[in-house]
Scaffold this active site. Structure first.
Site, PDB file in Angstrom:
ATOM      1  N   ASP A 117      -0.819 -14.126  -0.675  1.00  0.00           N
ATOM      2  CA  ASP A 117      -0.957 -13.997   0.768  1.00  0.00           C
ATOM      3  C   ASP A 117      -0.871 -15.377   1.394  1.00  0.00           C
ATOM      4  OD1 ASP A 117      -1.699 -11.758   2.820  1.00  0.00           O
ATOM      5  OD2 ASP A 117      -2.753 -13.554   3.466  1.00  0.00           O
TER       6      ASP A 117
ATOM      7  N   ARG B  63       0.778  -1.239   0.000  1.00  0.00           N
ATOM      8  CA  ARG B  63       0.000   0.000   0.000  1.00  0.00           C
ATOM      9  C   ARG B  63       0.810   1.290   0.000  1.00  0.00           C
ATOM     10  NH1 ARG B  63      -4.220  -2.074   4.461  1.00  0.00           N
ATOM     11  NH2 ARG B  63      -2.240  -2.920   5.167  1.00  0.00           N
TER      12      ARG B  63
ATOM     13  N   ARG C 233      -5.151  -2.131  -6.950  1.00  0.00           N
ATOM     14  CA  ARG C 233      -5.930  -2.777  -5.891  1.00  0.00           C
ATOM     15  C   ARG C 233      -7.375  -2.252  -5.890  1.00  0.00           C
ATOM     16  NH1 ARG C 233      -8.565  -4.198  -2.167  1.00  0.00           N
ATOM     17  NH2 ARG C 233      -8.097  -4.348   0.058  1.00  0.00           N
TER      18      ARG C 233
HETATM   19  O1  CP3 Z   1       5.997  -9.334   0.676  1.00  0.00           O
HETATM   20  C1  CP3 Z   1       5.273  -9.135  -0.325  1.00  0.00           C
HETATM   21  O2  CP3 Z   1       5.205  -8.042  -0.910  1.00  0.00           O
HETATM   22  C2  CP3 Z   1       4.498 -10.305  -0.895  1.00  0.00           C
HETATM   23  C3  CP3 Z   1       3.123 -10.356  -0.599  1.00  0.00           C
HETATM   24  C4  CP3 Z   1       2.664 -10.717   0.820  1.00  0.00           C
HETATM   25  C5  CP3 Z   1       1.464 -10.216   1.345  1.00  0.00           C
HETATM   26  N1  CP3 Z   1       1.236 -10.837   2.538  1.00  0.00           N
HETATM   27  C6  CP3 Z   1       0.614  -9.226   0.699  1.00  0.00           C
HETATM   28  C7  CP3 Z   1      -0.417  -8.536   1.486  1.00  0.00           C
HETATM   29  C8  CP3 Z   1       3.204 -11.598   1.740  1.00  0.00           C
HETATM   30  C9  CP3 Z   1       4.514 -12.353   1.709  1.00  0.00           C
HETATM   31  C10 CP3 Z   1       2.271 -11.673   2.833  1.00  0.00           C
HETATM   32  C11 CP3 Z   1       2.456 -12.565   3.971  1.00  0.00           C
HETATM   33  C12 CP3 Z   1       1.524 -12.498   5.100  1.00  0.00           C
HETATM   34  N2  CP3 Z   1       0.187 -12.272   5.085  1.00  0.00           N
HETATM   35  C13 CP3 Z   1       1.881 -12.763   6.445  1.00  0.00           C
HETATM   36  C14 CP3 Z   1       3.245 -13.137   6.915  1.00  0.00           C
HETATM   37  C15 CP3 Z   1       4.142 -11.991   6.780  1.00  0.00           C
HETATM   38  C16 CP3 Z   1       4.190 -11.078   7.960  1.00  0.00           C
HETATM   39  O3  CP3 Z   1       3.605  -9.997   7.888  1.00  0.00           O
HETATM   40  O4  CP3 Z   1       4.847 -11.496   8.898  1.00  0.00           O
HETATM   41  C17 CP3 Z   1       0.727 -12.643   7.225  1.00  0.00           C
HETATM   42  C18 CP3 Z   1       0.639 -12.831   8.712  1.00  0.00           C
HETATM   43  C19 CP3 Z   1      -0.342 -12.341   6.348  1.00  0.00           C
HETATM   44  C20 CP3 Z   1      -1.773 -12.183   6.689  1.00  0.00           C
HETATM   45  C21 CP3 Z   1      -2.249 -10.853   6.344  1.00  0.00           C
HETATM   46  N3  CP3 Z   1      -2.495 -10.441   5.049  1.00  0.00           N
HETATM   47  C22 CP3 Z   1      -2.486  -9.758   7.220  1.00  0.00           C
HETATM   48  C23 CP3 Z   1      -2.380  -9.812   8.727  1.00  0.00           C
HETATM   49  C24 CP3 Z   1      -2.843  -8.670   6.403  1.00  0.00           C
HETATM   50  C25 CP3 Z   1      -3.122  -7.253   6.831  1.00  0.00           C
HETATM   51  C26 CP3 Z   1      -4.568  -7.004   7.059  1.00  0.00           C
HETATM   52  C27 CP3 Z   1      -4.879  -5.532   6.962  1.00  0.00           C
HETATM   53  O5  CP3 Z   1      -6.004  -5.215   7.325  1.00  0.00           O
HETATM   54  O6  CP3 Z   1      -4.042  -4.750   6.523  1.00  0.00           O
HETATM   55  C28 CP3 Z   1      -2.837  -9.113   5.064  1.00  0.00           C
HETATM   56  C29 CP3 Z   1      -3.182  -8.316   3.873  1.00  0.00           C
HETATM   57  C30 CP3 Z   1      -2.103  -8.103   2.893  1.00  0.00           C
HETATM   58  N4  CP3 Z   1      -1.225  -9.055   2.470  1.00  0.00           N
HETATM   59  C31 CP3 Z   1      -1.859  -6.910   2.167  1.00  0.00           C
HETATM   60  C32 CP3 Z   1      -0.813  -7.179   1.286  1.00  0.00           C
HETATM   61  C33 CP3 Z   1      -0.237  -6.250   0.249  1.00  0.00           C
HETATM   62  C34 CP3 Z   1      -2.645  -5.612   2.319  1.00  0.00           C
HETATM   63  C35 CP3 Z   1      -3.971  -5.799   1.651  1.00  0.00           C
HETATM   64  C36 CP3 Z   1      -4.481  -4.553   0.995  1.00  0.00           C
HETATM   65  O7  CP3 Z   1      -3.965  -4.185  -0.070  1.00  0.00           O
HETATM   66  O8  CP3 Z   1      -5.413  -3.965   1.524  1.00  0.00           O
END
Ligand code: CP3
Length: 344
Positions: free
Chosen positions: A74, A28, A37
């Site tokens: 994700d 983001r 997105r």
């Molecule tokens: O690193 C990268 O750029 C690759 C993509 C990636 C995403 N999530 C994209 C994402 C990777 C490797 C992840 C891993 C992930 N997802 C983890 C482990 C990594 C860490 O943070 O330790 C976990 C725990 C998740 C689960 C998850 N997905 C959460 C807790 C969230 C946030 C929720 C929120 O409300 O913001 C996500 C969403 C997410 N995953 C986004 C992105 C770019 C944001 C979504 C959006 O665009 O609104």
């Protein structure tokens, strides 16, 4: 590709600069990401759309010049195909339903076959590889504990109560769930390697909430089995293992047959490398990108100097880049690491 600095650093070979990629580098903080997105439907829809997911994956290569791409996806993408619905609720984070509570619930969960159930992930990887020939592509999966913590809780948690209580009070349920998740993760990572990723990262982001004893008894054996199964089949593909706040687990994790251990910013590199014989990845505080440039330079210098003492060093933040980060700061970081890594 085999001689790319990231792959060399993973194997512990020297190269002429310190390579860098950034966790959550496609996210983001990028205006272009937010635009794509906004037009893609839900976040999970974006993950399931090969054309857009591939485009988003490549954004940070062009925008900030990182040395590797990480598959845009994700950790919940395979979980959805186990039969659990995922919603991202504003202000609440991910919401998973139904919540797994009994052995029968675990037995009802499916083990997705990537070729059949997750073809869009394979297609995304193939599309990225067609358009990215000079840098590695990183594949990834959540590890069983981090996935189980969401599946048992139904979402994010501060105390990991459901996961810990299940682990202690319901050993059969715990073992069945962790075994099933290990199978899911192994198949998922193998399918990513077969589709063309050059290295993989296993995110056990939240393992640090466990004591060393609980981690060793209830979590480590499952991750170890995943790593060994992948190693047996694809011994050449480097594996990175990462978790936040987990320096107390380094001695145990050093027994994993992985190449690289990811460190967060709380972890001191010098004392870490006394405990491990792996390469390291990390570990600048993501908030450092909100500091003045001269402070960023100082902090990068310190991480690079310390990293030189390790078997190999892939520069990264200690956890994901924050959505409020100014992209010019992210670009400055990449340039600074490249410059300092050559001279130090
Ligand atoms: O690193 C990268 O750029 C690759 C993509 C990636 C995403 N999530 C994209 C994402 C990777 C490797 C992840 C891993 C992930 N997802 C983890 C482990 C990594 C860490 O943070 O330790 C976990 C725990 C998740 C689960 C998850 N997905 C959460 C807790 C969230 C946030 C929720 C929120 O409300 O913001 C996500 C969403 C997410 N995953 C986004 C992105 C770019 C944001 C979504 C959006 O665009 O609104």
């Amino acid at each position: 590709m085999k001689d790319h600095p990231i792959l060399k650093a993973a194997r512990g070979e020297k190269s002429d600069y310190v390579p860098i990629w950034i966790m959550r580098q496609a996210g983001r903080y990028s205006a272009k990401y937010r635009e794509i997105r906004a037009n893609a439907g839900s976040f999970m829809d974006l993950c399931r759309n090969p054309k857009l997911a591939a485009e988003v994956t490549l954004l940070p290569i062009h925008e900030i010049g990182v040395d590797a791409a990480i598959l845009f996806s994700d950790i919940f993408v395979p979980v959805e195909k186990m039969g659990i619905n995922i919603d991202f609720v504003s202000g609440k984070g991910p919401v998973l339903s139904p919540v797994v509570k009994t052995v029968d619930d675990v037995e009802a969960l499916k083990v997705p076959e990537p070729e059949k159930d997750l073809p869009y992930v394979i297609e995304t990887i193939q599309l990225i590889k067609k358009n990215l020939t000079d840098r590695p592509l990183i594949g990834f999966s959540g590890a069983p504990f981090t996935l189980a913590s969401y599946i048992l809780e139904g979402g994010s948690t501060k105390d990991y109560l459901a996961a810990k209580a299940t682990m202690w009070n319901s050993p059969e349920l715990w073992d069945k769930l962790m075994t099933k998740l290990s199978e899911v993760v192994t198949k998922y990572l193998i399918s990513q390697i077969e589709a063309g990723v050059d290295l993989i990262q296993i995110f056990d982001s939240w393992m640090g909430v466990l004591s060393a004893e609980d981690y060793e008894n209830h979590v480590f054996p499952y991750t170890e089995k995943i790593v060994n199964s992948i190693r047996e089949k694809y011994p050449e593909t480097p594996i990175i293992h990462f978790g936040v706040n987990s320096s107390h687990l380094l001695g145990i994790n050093n027994r994993l047959n992985v190449d690289v251990i990811g460190l967060d910013w709380r972890t001191d590199i010098s004392s870490t490398i006394e405990k491990i014989d792996k390469s390291i990845q990390g570990n600048l505080d993501p908030v450092a990108l909100f500091a003045d440039d001269r402070i960023i330079v100082e902090k990068v210098e310190r991480v690079v100097m310390e990293g030189k003492k390790a078997r190999g060093h892939i520069f990264n933040l200690g956890h994901g880049i924050l959505p409020k980060t100014d992209p010019t700061k992210a670009k400055f970081l990449v340039e600074t690491v490249h410059k300092i890594g050559k001279t130090v």
